[in-house]
Design a protein around this motif. Structure first.
Motif, PDB file in Angstrom:
ATOM      1  N   ASP A 179       0.816  -1.205   0.000  1.00  0.00           N
ATOM      2  CA  ASP A 179       0.000   0.000   0.000  1.00  0.00           C
ATOM      3  C   ASP A 179       0.862   1.273   0.000  1.00  0.00           C
ATOM      4  O   ASP A 179       1.658   1.480   0.924  1.00  0.00           O
ATOM      5  CB  ASP A 179      -0.875  -0.044   1.267  1.00  0.00           C
ATOM      6  CG  ASP A 179      -2.193   0.655   1.014  1.00  0.00           C
ATOM      7  OD1 ASP A 179      -2.526   0.844  -0.167  1.00  0.00           O
ATOM      8  OD2 ASP A 179      -2.865   1.003   2.002  1.00  0.00           O
ATOM      9  N   HIS A 180       0.737   2.099  -1.048  1.00  0.00           N
ATOM     10  CA  HIS A 180       1.435   3.390  -1.143  1.00  0.00           C
ATOM     11  C   HIS A 180       2.952   3.306  -1.323  1.00  0.00           C
ATOM     12  O   HIS A 180       3.627   4.327  -1.394  1.00  0.00           O
ATOM     13  CB  HIS A 180       1.151   4.282   0.085  1.00  0.00           C
ATOM     14  CG  HIS A 180      -0.282   4.689   0.182  1.00  0.00           C
ATOM     15  ND1 HIS A 180      -1.124   4.191   1.138  1.00  0.00           N
ATOM     16  CD2 HIS A 180      -1.020   5.515  -0.563  1.00  0.00           C
ATOM     17  CE1 HIS A 180      -2.326   4.706   0.982  1.00  0.00           C
ATOM     18  NE2 HIS A 180      -2.299   5.507  -0.055  1.00  0.00           N
ATOM     19  N   VAL A 181       3.537   2.100  -1.334  1.00  0.00           N
ATOM     20  CA  VAL A 181       4.997   1.977  -1.451  1.00  0.00           C
ATOM     21  C   VAL A 181       5.351   1.285  -2.772  1.00  0.00           C
ATOM     22  O   VAL A 181       4.760   0.264  -3.122  1.00  0.00           O
ATOM     23  CB  VAL A 181       5.596   1.165  -0.270  1.00  0.00           C
ATOM     24  CG1 VAL A 181       7.113   1.056  -0.412  1.00  0.00           C
ATOM     25  CG2 VAL A 181       5.238   1.820   1.057  1.00  0.00           C
ATOM     26  N   TYR A 182       6.308   1.877  -3.495  1.00  0.00           N
ATOM     27  CA  TYR A 182       6.709   1.348  -4.800  1.00  0.00           C
ATOM     28  C   TYR A 182       8.188   0.988  -4.824  1.00  0.00           C
ATOM     29  O   TYR A 182       8.977   1.537  -4.055  1.00  0.00           O
ATOM     30  CB  TYR A 182       6.495   2.413  -5.893  1.00  0.00           C
ATOM     31  CG  TYR A 182       5.067   2.840  -6.087  1.00  0.00           C
ATOM     32  CD1 TYR A 182       4.273   2.272  -7.078  1.00  0.00           C
ATOM     33  CD2 TYR A 182       4.510   3.838  -5.282  1.00  0.00           C
ATOM     34  CE1 TYR A 182       2.953   2.678  -7.261  1.00  0.00           C
ATOM     35  CE2 TYR A 182       3.194   4.248  -5.462  1.00  0.00           C
ATOM     36  CZ  TYR A 182       2.422   3.664  -6.455  1.00  0.00           C
ATOM     37  OH  TYR A 182       1.128   4.074  -6.636  1.00  0.00           O
ATOM     38  N   HIS A 183       8.541   0.073  -5.733  1.00  0.00           N
ATOM     39  CA  HIS A 183       9.946  -0.137  -6.078  1.00  0.00           C
ATOM     40  C   HIS A 183      10.179   0.623  -7.375  1.00  0.00           C
ATOM     41  O   HIS A 183       9.398   0.498  -8.320  1.00  0.00           O
ATOM     42  CB  HIS A 183      10.256  -1.626  -6.258  1.00  0.00           C
ATOM     43  CG  HIS A 183      11.698  -1.871  -6.569  1.00  0.00           C
ATOM     44  ND1 HIS A 183      12.159  -2.149  -7.834  1.00  0.00           N
ATOM     45  CD2 HIS A 183      12.792  -1.803  -5.763  1.00  0.00           C
ATOM     46  CE1 HIS A 183      13.470  -2.272  -7.798  1.00  0.00           C
ATOM     47  NE2 HIS A 183      13.885  -2.072  -6.559  1.00  0.00           N
ATOM     48  N   VAL A 184      11.230   1.439  -7.406  1.00  0.00           N
ATOM     49  CA  VAL A 184      11.476   2.277  -8.586  1.00  0.00           C
ATOM     50  C   VAL A 184      12.626   1.700  -9.404  1.00  0.00           C
ATOM     51  O   VAL A 184      13.720   1.480  -8.885  1.00  0.00           O
ATOM     52  CB  VAL A 184      11.836   3.735  -8.177  1.00  0.00           C
ATOM     53  CG1 VAL A 184      11.909   4.628  -9.401  1.00  0.00           C
ATOM     54  CG2 VAL A 184      10.825   4.281  -7.184  1.00  0.00           C
ATOM     55  N   LYS A 185      12.330   1.445 -10.680  1.00  0.00           N
ATOM     56  CA  LYS A 185      13.354   0.849 -11.548  1.00  0.00           C
ATOM     57  C   LYS A 185      14.066   1.892 -12.382  1.00  0.00           C
ATOM     58  O   LYS A 185      15.202   1.727 -12.804  1.00  0.00           O
ATOM     59  CB  LYS A 185      12.699  -0.175 -12.490  1.00  0.00           C
ATOM     60  CG  LYS A 185      12.240  -1.426 -11.740  1.00  0.00           C
ATOM     61  CD  LYS A 185      11.594  -2.409 -12.669  1.00  0.00           C
ATOM     62  CE  LYS A 185      10.213  -1.958 -13.024  1.00  0.00           C
ATOM     63  NZ  LYS A 185       9.053  -2.617 -12.833  1.00  0.00           N
TER      64      LYS A 185
END
Ligand code: UTP
Length: 290
Positions: A179-185
Protein backbone atom coordinates in the motif's frame (compact mmCIF):
# COMPACT_ATOMS: atom_id res chain seq x y z
CA UNK A 1 21.12 3.19 9.79
CA UNK A 2 19.28 6.15 11.31
CA UNK A 3 18.83 9.32 9.24
CA UNK A 4 20.29 12.23 11.23
CA UNK A 5 21.09 14.79 8.53
CA UNK A 6 18.93 16.90 6.25
CA UNK A 7 20.06 18.96 3.26
CA UNK A 8 17.77 21.76 2.07
CA UNK A 9 18.79 23.13 -1.33
CA UNK A 10 17.62 26.74 -1.36
CA UNK A 11 20.08 28.38 -3.73
CA UNK A 12 17.98 28.48 -6.90
CA UNK A 13 17.26 31.69 -8.77
CA UNK A 14 13.49 31.36 -8.41
CA UNK A 15 12.80 32.81 -11.85
CA UNK A 16 9.13 31.78 -11.70
CA UNK A 17 8.74 34.18 -8.80
CA UNK A 18 10.38 37.21 -10.39
CA UNK A 19 10.40 40.09 -9.62
CA UNK A 20 9.96 39.39 -5.85
CA UNK A 21 12.77 36.80 -5.93
CA UNK A 22 15.21 39.55 -6.97
CA UNK A 23 15.16 40.74 -3.37
CA UNK A 24 13.35 38.04 -1.33
CA UNK A 25 14.44 34.41 -1.59
CA UNK A 26 11.42 32.34 -2.61
CA UNK A 27 12.17 30.05 0.34
CA UNK A 28 11.49 33.11 2.56
CA UNK A 29 8.03 33.75 1.09
CA UNK A 30 5.51 33.45 3.90
CA UNK A 31 2.56 31.25 4.61
CA UNK A 32 0.71 33.80 6.75
CA UNK A 33 3.62 34.89 8.98
CA UNK A 34 6.25 32.17 8.68
CA UNK A 35 8.62 31.62 5.77
CA UNK A 36 8.44 28.44 3.70
CA UNK A 37 11.86 27.31 4.91
CA UNK A 38 10.76 27.36 8.55
CA UNK A 39 8.10 24.74 7.75
CA UNK A 40 10.84 22.53 6.30
CA UNK A 41 13.14 22.92 9.28
CA UNK A 42 10.27 22.13 11.64
CA UNK A 43 9.35 19.05 9.58
CA UNK A 44 12.95 17.80 9.84
CA UNK A 45 13.08 18.46 13.60
CA UNK A 46 9.70 16.79 14.13
CA UNK A 47 11.12 13.78 12.27
CA UNK A 48 14.01 13.54 14.73
CA UNK A 49 16.70 15.33 12.68
CA UNK A 50 18.99 17.83 14.42
CA UNK A 51 21.67 18.54 11.79
CA UNK A 52 20.34 20.58 8.90
CA UNK A 53 22.36 22.09 6.07
CA UNK A 54 20.73 24.84 4.04
CA UNK A 55 22.34 25.37 0.64
CA UNK A 56 22.15 29.08 0.10
CA UNK A 57 23.50 31.62 -2.40
CA UNK A 58 24.55 35.22 -2.85
CA UNK A 59 21.72 37.57 -1.91
CA UNK A 60 19.84 35.00 0.18
CA UNK A 61 21.21 36.04 3.60
CA UNK A 62 17.68 36.56 4.97
CA UNK A 63 17.49 32.80 5.60
CA UNK A 64 20.48 32.86 7.97
CA UNK A 65 19.11 35.94 9.75
CA UNK A 66 15.79 34.18 10.30
CA UNK A 67 17.43 31.28 12.15
CA UNK A 68 19.61 33.53 14.31
CA UNK A 69 18.92 35.50 17.51
CA UNK A 70 17.68 39.01 16.82
CA UNK A 71 19.13 41.38 19.45
CA UNK A 72 16.89 44.26 18.29
CA UNK A 73 13.59 42.39 18.74
CA UNK A 74 14.89 40.55 21.78
CA UNK A 75 15.71 43.81 23.55
CA UNK A 76 12.50 45.49 22.41
CA UNK A 77 10.21 42.66 23.55
CA UNK A 78 12.01 42.10 26.87
CA UNK A 79 11.82 45.84 27.63
CA UNK A 80 8.06 45.70 27.13
CA UNK A 81 7.81 42.67 29.41
CA UNK A 82 6.85 40.33 26.55
CA UNK A 83 9.15 37.53 27.73
CA UNK A 84 7.15 34.75 26.10
CA UNK A 85 7.23 36.45 22.68
CA UNK A 86 10.99 37.02 23.05
CA UNK A 87 11.48 33.36 23.99
CA UNK A 88 9.39 32.21 20.99
CA UNK A 89 11.60 34.24 18.66
CA UNK A 90 14.79 32.84 20.24
CA UNK A 91 13.45 29.29 19.94
CA UNK A 92 13.58 29.61 16.14
CA UNK A 93 17.35 29.75 16.40
CA UNK A 94 17.56 26.98 18.98
CA UNK A 95 15.43 24.29 17.36
CA UNK A 96 18.27 22.56 15.48
CA UNK A 97 21.90 22.80 14.42
CA UNK A 98 21.42 24.76 11.23
CA UNK A 99 24.40 25.09 8.90
CA UNK A 100 24.71 27.20 5.76
CA UNK A 101 26.85 26.63 2.71
CA UNK A 102 26.82 28.58 -0.53
CA UNK A 103 26.32 27.09 -3.95
CA UNK A 104 28.39 29.59 -5.90
CA UNK A 105 26.51 29.14 -9.18
CA UNK A 106 22.94 27.95 -9.69
CA UNK A 107 23.90 24.91 -11.76
CA UNK A 108 20.88 22.83 -10.78
CA UNK A 109 19.41 20.82 -7.92
CA UNK A 110 21.91 17.96 -8.42
CA UNK A 111 24.81 20.38 -8.18
CA UNK A 112 23.30 21.94 -5.03
CA UNK A 113 23.12 18.49 -3.40
CA UNK A 114 26.74 17.77 -4.41
CA UNK A 115 27.74 20.93 -2.48
CA UNK A 116 26.63 19.06 0.67
CA UNK A 117 29.13 16.19 0.19
CA UNK A 118 31.50 17.01 3.06
CA UNK A 119 28.62 17.77 5.46
CA UNK A 120 26.98 14.42 4.71
CA UNK A 121 30.13 12.26 4.74
CA UNK A 122 29.27 8.55 4.57
CA UNK A 123 25.79 8.85 6.06
CA UNK A 124 22.48 8.34 4.31
CA UNK A 125 20.55 11.61 4.41
CA UNK A 126 17.37 13.37 3.42
CA UNK A 127 17.01 16.08 0.79
CA UNK A 128 14.14 18.54 1.23
CA UNK A 129 13.51 20.75 -1.81
CA UNK A 130 13.58 24.26 -0.34
CA UNK A 131 10.43 25.62 -1.95
CA UNK A 132 8.21 22.58 -1.34
CA UNK A 133 6.16 22.94 1.83
CA UNK A 134 4.23 19.83 2.80
CA UNK A 135 1.59 19.98 5.52
CA UNK A 136 0.75 16.57 6.98
CA UNK A 137 -0.35 14.83 10.16
CA UNK A 138 2.87 12.82 10.40
CA UNK A 139 5.91 14.70 9.03
CA UNK A 140 6.64 13.48 5.50
CA UNK A 141 10.34 12.98 6.26
CA UNK A 142 9.30 10.65 9.08
CA UNK A 143 6.95 8.81 6.68
CA UNK A 144 9.89 8.30 4.27
CA UNK A 145 12.15 7.16 7.13
CA UNK A 146 9.71 4.35 7.92
CA UNK A 147 10.04 3.01 4.35
CA UNK A 148 13.83 3.50 4.40
CA UNK A 149 14.13 1.58 7.67
CA UNK A 150 12.03 -1.28 6.28
CA UNK A 151 13.64 -1.67 2.84
CA UNK A 152 17.14 -0.20 3.35
CA UNK A 153 17.01 1.72 0.06
CA UNK A 154 16.76 5.36 -0.94
CA UNK A 155 13.16 6.60 -0.87
CA UNK A 156 11.47 9.29 -2.97
CA UNK A 157 8.31 11.06 -1.83
CA UNK A 158 5.87 10.86 -4.74
CA UNK A 159 2.33 11.68 -5.84
CA UNK A 160 0.30 11.04 -8.96
CA UNK A 161 0.17 14.41 -10.71
CA UNK A 162 -1.78 15.66 -13.76
CA UNK A 163 0.00 14.71 -17.00
CA UNK A 164 0.82 18.31 -17.94
CA UNK A 165 2.79 18.54 -14.68
CA UNK A 166 4.69 15.28 -15.35
CA UNK A 167 6.35 17.11 -18.26
CA UNK A 168 7.48 19.84 -15.84
CA UNK A 169 8.55 17.49 -13.03
CA UNK A 170 9.66 13.91 -13.61
CA UNK A 171 8.19 10.47 -14.27
CA UNK A 172 8.91 7.23 -12.40
CA UNK A 173 8.94 3.65 -13.63
CA UNK A 174 7.57 2.07 -10.47
CA UNK A 175 5.80 -1.11 -9.38
CA UNK A 176 3.70 -1.44 -6.26
CA UNK A 177 5.36 -3.23 -3.29
CA UNK A 178 2.65 -2.61 -0.72
CA UNK A 179 0.00 0.00 0.00
CA UNK A 180 1.44 3.39 -1.14
CA UNK A 181 5.00 1.98 -1.45
CA UNK A 182 6.71 1.35 -4.80
CA UNK A 183 9.95 -0.14 -6.08
CA UNK A 184 11.48 2.28 -8.59
CA UNK A 185 13.35 0.85 -11.55
CA UNK A 186 13.91 3.98 -13.59
CA UNK A 187 12.98 7.64 -13.89
CA UNK A 188 13.19 10.54 -16.31
CA UNK A 189 13.40 14.30 -15.65
CA UNK A 190 10.94 16.50 -17.58
CA UNK A 191 9.89 13.97 -20.27
CA UNK A 192 9.26 15.82 -23.54
CA UNK A 193 6.36 13.65 -24.66
CA UNK A 194 3.79 11.41 -23.00
CA UNK A 195 5.51 8.44 -24.70
CA UNK A 196 8.81 9.30 -22.98
CA UNK A 197 7.11 9.23 -19.58
CA UNK A 198 6.66 5.99 -17.61
CA UNK A 199 3.82 6.90 -15.24
CA UNK A 200 2.30 10.07 -13.81
CA UNK A 201 4.09 9.42 -10.51
CA UNK A 202 6.39 12.38 -9.85
CA UNK A 203 8.81 13.19 -7.05
CA UNK A 204 7.54 16.02 -4.88
CA UNK A 205 10.06 17.64 -2.61
CA UNK A 206 11.52 14.93 -0.37
CA UNK A 207 14.05 12.13 -0.96
CA UNK A 208 16.19 9.94 1.27
CA UNK A 209 19.47 9.13 -0.44
CA UNK A 210 22.53 7.01 0.29
CA UNK A 211 25.94 8.74 0.36
CA UNK A 212 26.77 6.80 -2.83
CA UNK A 213 24.73 9.44 -4.69
CA UNK A 214 27.77 11.76 -4.50
CA UNK A 215 29.95 9.47 -6.67
CA UNK A 216 27.13 9.46 -9.20
CA UNK A 217 26.56 13.23 -9.03
CA UNK A 218 30.26 13.82 -9.68
CA UNK A 219 29.84 11.95 -12.97
CA UNK A 220 26.51 13.55 -13.90
CA UNK A 221 26.62 16.12 -16.68
CA UNK A 222 24.03 18.80 -17.43
CA UNK A 223 20.61 17.43 -18.32
CA UNK A 224 17.20 19.02 -18.92
CA UNK A 225 17.46 22.83 -19.07
CA UNK A 226 21.28 22.60 -19.06
CA UNK A 227 21.20 21.97 -15.28
CA UNK A 228 22.80 19.15 -13.28
CA UNK A 229 19.65 17.27 -12.38
CA UNK A 230 19.25 15.25 -9.19
CA UNK A 231 16.77 13.05 -11.08
CA UNK A 232 19.49 12.00 -13.55
CA UNK A 233 21.69 10.88 -10.63
CA UNK A 234 18.76 9.10 -8.95
CA UNK A 235 18.02 7.30 -12.24
CA UNK A 236 21.57 5.88 -12.11
CA UNK A 237 21.06 5.01 -8.43
CA UNK A 238 17.89 3.09 -9.38
CA UNK A 239 19.78 1.12 -12.01
CA UNK A 240 22.69 0.35 -9.62
CA UNK A 241 20.94 -0.43 -6.33
CA UNK A 242 17.24 0.35 -6.72
CA UNK A 243 15.11 2.86 -4.87
CA UNK A 244 11.71 2.94 -3.22
CA UNK A 245 8.98 5.54 -3.51
CA UNK A 246 6.25 6.47 -1.06
CA UNK A 247 2.96 8.04 -2.04
CA UNK A 248 2.99 10.15 1.12
CA UNK A 249 0.11 11.61 3.12
CA UNK A 250 0.12 15.39 3.00
CA UNK A 251 -0.72 18.54 1.08
CA UNK A 252 2.17 19.95 -0.89
CA UNK A 253 2.51 23.61 -1.86
CA UNK A 254 5.01 24.73 -4.51
CA UNK A 255 6.09 28.01 -2.95
CA UNK A 256 8.27 28.65 -6.00
CA UNK A 257 5.17 29.22 -8.12
CA UNK A 258 2.69 32.09 -7.90
CA UNK A 259 -0.30 29.77 -7.74
CA UNK A 260 1.25 27.52 -5.10
CA UNK A 261 2.14 30.52 -2.96
CA UNK A 262 -1.41 31.88 -3.07
CA UNK A 263 -3.04 28.48 -2.49
CA UNK A 264 -0.84 27.90 0.56
CA UNK A 265 -1.84 31.21 2.08
CA UNK A 266 -5.54 30.71 1.47
CA UNK A 267 -5.72 27.09 2.65
CA UNK A 268 -3.42 27.49 5.63
CA UNK A 269 -4.74 30.99 6.36
CA UNK A 270 -8.21 29.69 7.21
CA UNK A 271 -6.62 27.28 9.72
CA UNK A 272 -4.63 30.05 11.43
CA UNK A 273 -5.49 30.47 15.13
CA UNK A 274 -5.26 34.23 15.11
CA UNK A 275 -6.85 35.28 11.82
CA UNK A 276 -8.49 32.08 10.53
CA UNK A 277 -12.08 32.93 11.53
CA UNK A 278 -12.22 36.51 10.14
CA UNK A 279 -10.32 35.37 7.02
CA UNK A 280 -12.92 32.66 6.41
CA UNK A 281 -15.72 35.23 6.78
CA UNK A 282 -13.92 37.46 4.28
CA UNK A 283 -13.49 34.57 1.82
CA UNK A 284 -17.17 33.59 2.03
CA UNK A 285 -18.19 37.16 1.17
CA UNK A 286 -15.54 37.50 -1.49
CA UNK A 287 -16.50 34.27 -3.24
CA UNK A 288 -19.94 35.78 -4.00
CA UNK A 289 -18.22 38.41 -6.13
CA UNK A 290 -16.37 35.85 -8.26
P1 UTP B 1 13.60 24.61 -8.54
O1 UTP B 1 13.90 24.09 -9.88
O2 UTP B 1 12.19 24.73 -8.11
O3 UTP B 1 14.30 26.04 -8.30
O4 UTP B 1 14.43 23.77 -7.47
P2 UTP B 1 14.69 27.21 -9.28
O5 UTP B 1 15.67 26.80 -10.30
O6 UTP B 1 15.07 28.33 -8.37
O7 UTP B 1 13.27 27.54 -9.96
P3 UTP B 1 12.85 28.49 -11.17
O8 UTP B 1 12.46 27.53 -12.26
O9 UTP B 1 14.01 29.38 -11.52
O10 UTP B 1 11.67 29.28 -10.67
C1 UTP B 1 13.95 23.20 -6.26
C2 UTP B 1 14.80 23.66 -5.09
O11 UTP B 1 16.19 23.51 -5.37
C3 UTP B 1 16.90 24.70 -5.16
C4 UTP B 1 15.86 25.81 -5.26
O12 UTP B 1 16.25 26.94 -4.46
C5 UTP B 1 14.58 25.15 -4.77
O13 UTP B 1 14.40 25.33 -3.38
N1 UTP B 1 17.98 24.85 -6.16
C6 UTP B 1 17.69 24.80 -7.50
C7 UTP B 1 19.27 25.06 -5.72
O14 UTP B 1 19.55 25.08 -4.50
N2 UTP B 1 20.25 25.25 -6.65
C8 UTP B 1 20.01 25.22 -7.99
O15 UTP B 1 20.97 25.40 -8.78
C9 UTP B 1 18.68 24.99 -8.43
Amino acid sequence: MKITKAVIPAAGLGTRMLPISKAVPKEMLPIVDKPAISYLVKEAVDSGIQDILIITAFGKEAMADYFDYSPIYDHHLEKKGQHEAAQTLRSLADMANIYFLRQKEAKGLGHAVLTAKSFVGNDDFVVMYGDDVIISEKPVVRQLMDVYEKYGLGVAGVKEVPWELVMKYCSLDASLLEDHVYHVKNMIEKPKTREEAFTNLSILGRVILPASIFDILEQTGPGAGGEIQLTDAMKELCLREGMCALDFEGTRYDMGSKLGFLMANVKEGVKNEEIGAPFKTFLKEFIKEL
